[in-house]
Design an enzyme around this catalytic site. Structure first.
Site, short mmCIF file in Angstrom:
data_model
loop_
_atom_site.label_atom_id
_atom_site.label_comp_id
_atom_site.label_asym_id
_atom_site.label_seq_id
_atom_site.Cartn_x
_atom_site.Cartn_y
_atom_site.Cartn_z
N ASP A 148 33.01 10.76 46.01
CA ASP A 148 32.72 10.36 44.63
C ASP A 148 32.40 11.62 43.84
O ASP A 148 31.69 12.49 44.32
CB ASP A 148 31.54 9.39 44.58
CG ASP A 148 31.87 8.02 45.14
OD1 ASP A 148 33.05 7.66 45.15
OD2 ASP A 148 30.93 7.31 45.54
N ASP A 152 37.16 3.55 42.71
CA ASP A 152 36.11 2.61 42.33
C ASP A 152 36.46 1.91 41.01
O ASP A 152 36.26 0.70 40.87
CB ASP A 152 34.77 3.32 42.20
CG ASP A 152 34.28 3.93 43.50
OD1 ASP A 152 34.71 3.45 44.58
OD2 ASP A 152 33.48 4.88 43.45
#
Length: 152
Positions: free
Chosen positions: A113, A132
């Site tokens: 991320d 995501d």
């Protein structure tokens, strides 16, 4: 099913290319963070070993199996019923995003991320990635558009 495949393919590719560029080319793994458009957009490296924001931190193989099972279920569902164009695109987004995060778990042991957004005095401690966003958009797209039947 072709539209679902291509939406998933390009989502997966965009996610993996972005992660490669940010983690390896920009060396975010070592640098930790890069201010892009402060305070709105920053690259902040985070290795997510859980489901979302590090929640349910369990074995990566369980999470991989769960994601793959969901992908198979979505594919079967899309093939069994006639769905409209938006539902097929949404399914592709969900599949491409889920598979992007599966590949991260296989390659890195965790999901890479790196996107961090803050605004208006609120400092967001969490990071996310393109997968995501795609999973979120795909899930909501399926909720809103899966009831629309394919028309000719």
């Amino acid at each position: 099913m072709r539209l679902t495949f291509w939406a998933g393919f390009w989502t997966f590719m965009l996610d993996q290319i972005s992660k490669y560029l940010v983690v390896h080319v920009l060396n975010l793994r070592e640098r930790g963070e890069i201010d892009v458009l402060p305070p709105f957009l920053n690259f902040r490296m985070a290795w997510n070993e859980g489901i979302n924001f590090g929640l349910l931190n369990t074995s990566r193989w369980i999470l991989i199996a769960l994601a793959l099972a969901i992908c198979v279920w979505v594919i079967v569902w899309m093939m069994r019923e006639k769905h409209g164009r938006l539902a097929r695109i949404a399914a592709g987004l969900l599949l491409g995003g889920a598979l992007g995060n599966v590949l991260d778990r296989i390659l890195y042991g965790a999901v890479a991320d790196f996107l961090n957004m803050s605004c208006c005095g609120f400092e967001n401690p969490f990071s996310f990635n393109i997968s995501d966003i795609a999973v979120f958009a795909g899930a909501f797209g399926l909720i809103f558009f899966a009831g629309e039947k394919k028309t000719r």
